[in-house]
Design an enzyme around this catalytic site. Structure first.
Site, PDB file in Angstrom:
ATOM      1  N   THR A  18      13.428  10.779   2.489  1.00 45.06           N
ATOM      2  CA  THR A  18      13.369  10.948   3.941  1.00 45.06           C
ATOM      3  C   THR A  18      14.636  10.492   4.640  1.00 45.06           C
ATOM      4  O   THR A  18      15.063  11.092   5.629  1.00 45.06           O
ATOM      5  CB  THR A  18      12.156  10.174   4.500  1.00 45.06           C
ATOM      6  OG1 THR A  18      10.955  10.694   3.915  1.00 45.06           O
ATOM      7  CG2 THR A  18      12.059  10.312   6.009  1.00 45.06           C
ATOM      8  N   GLN A 284      -6.286  -5.392 -10.702  1.00 41.16           N
ATOM      9  CA  GLN A 284      -6.294  -4.432  -9.613  1.00 41.16           C
ATOM     10  C   GLN A 284      -5.922  -5.087  -8.281  1.00 41.16           C
ATOM     11  O   GLN A 284      -5.596  -4.393  -7.321  1.00 41.16           O
ATOM     12  CB  GLN A 284      -7.682  -3.794  -9.487  1.00 41.16           C
ATOM     13  CG  GLN A 284      -8.094  -2.969 -10.687  1.00 41.16           C
ATOM     14  CD  GLN A 284      -9.483  -2.374 -10.550  1.00 41.16           C
ATOM     15  OE1 GLN A 284      -9.977  -2.186  -9.444  1.00 41.16           O
ATOM     16  NE2 GLN A 284     -10.113  -2.058 -11.672  1.00 41.16           N
TER      17      GLN A 284
END
Length: 348
Positions: A18, A284
């Site tokens: 970007t 996690q």
């Protein structure tokens, strides 16, 4: 060879993303622009008393298409220019920046110069872009030296939204806000405000400043990331472990490294281990570490031969295994090196 009195020199490597895009006035779509326009969009660069050069990927790569062959290309560019520049700034799309920074931390062994990855959430040609500040500060950090003429930050890092983070400790956590990255388990290496304040005691330094760079190019991507969830079925896990080319698994477990105690699950882990598949255990949770054996629900993972991932990020776990497998190490050597802090990637 450069000396500490030379004008600082920085090579900018534009891979895509970007930060190097402008909006098409007719379609509204974001398109890559010629990187020669950099100084037009960031005229502040001219105020640096640095020698700044640029290398542009042609064509630029959307970070979603980043892969090990392109990491090797970046390594080659740095190797070829290593003695000509004091530091390197890599402009990269944000989506896979943490994977690239993690991979480069292993592929650029014995690094003594800064390699700073940055990008932006808004194109650099946009009025409110975050790209200008990210780029300008990344260049300044890449050129920064101490009183001895040594790089202040001789590491692979990500600079984003006023924070310099170790590349293999960083994850993308936001797709909308400017603070897109976070280093959850390691302090930031510098904070940019009115001044750039370096946390010198957190920055890794080479044992020998005169050591040559050892570039590595071979990565083995026969690795998979397996995220556990309640209700995961035996046939799903079995289908993954039965992939003929599979070499390693990054298993994302619960909490401090816990997993189901079901007999079929443990049996599949043991069978995979016996076939020579390396299985690592990471949490996690974004913050915290794996402590295998802390609870009964992780004891069976030790018995099944899983390797503790400590506080390794998912991006780092995958790329570290790719790197170790790519070097042709035996399974015993990989198991040892996985548990070794090679580039500041884990807290043991």
């Amino acid at each position: 060879m450069k000396t500490k009195n030379d004008t600082p020199s920085v090579l900018i490597i534009y891979t895509g993303g970007t930060i190097g895009m402008i909006e098409n006035p007719e379609t509204g779509a974001l398109e890559n622009f010629d990187f020669d326009q950099l100084q037009k969009h960031v005229p502040e660069i001219k105020r640096f008393n640095y020698n700044i050069s640029a290398y542009q990927f042609n064509p630029p790569i959307d970070s979603s298409n980043m892969e090990p062959a392109l990491w090797a290309k970046i390594v080659k560019i740095i190797e070829m220019n290593y003695n000509q520049y004091d530091g390197f700034v890599i402009l990269h799309g944000t989506d896979t920046m943490a994977y690239t920074s993690s991979a480069l931390s292993f592929m650029l062994e014995d690094l003594t110069k800064p390699v700073i990855l940055t990008g932006s959430q808004l194109p650099i040609g946009t009025l409110r872009t975050d790209g200008k500040e990210n780029l300008i500060t990344a260049i300044e950090i890449a050129a920064a030296k101490d009183d001895e003429g040594h790089a202040i930050v001789p590491e692979v890092c990500i600079f984003f939204e006023n924070e310099l983070m170790r590349g293999n400790r960083t994850s993308k956590i936001n797709s909308e806000n400017f603070n897109a990255f976070r280093s959850f388990n390691h302090p930031v290496l510098a904070t940019a405000g009115i001044h750039i304040r370096y946390a010198h005691h957190h920055i890794r330094k080479p044992k020998n400043w005169n050591q040559p760079l050892k570039p590595h190019y071979d990565m083995n991507s026969n690795v998979v990331m397996l995220t556990l969830f309640p209700g995961i079925q035996p046939n799903i896990i079995q289908s993954i472990f039965q992939v003929s080319t599979l070499k390693a698994v990054v298993m994302k477990t619960y909490g401090s490294g816990n997993a189901p105690q079901k007999a079929w699950f443990v049996q599949q882990l043991k069978e995979a281990r016996d076939r020579g598949i390396i299985i690592t255990n990471i949490t996690q949770c974004q913050r915290g570490t794996v402590e295998m054996g802390l609870y009964e629900t992780s004891l069976q993972l030790i018995e099944a031969g899983l390797l503790c991932g400590f506080d390794c990020t998912p991006e780092c776990a995958v790329t570290k295994l790719m790197y170790l497998l790519g070097q042709g190490y035996s399974n015993e050597e990989i198991r040892h090196l996985w548990l070794t802090n090679l580039a500041g990637e884990i807290t043991i």
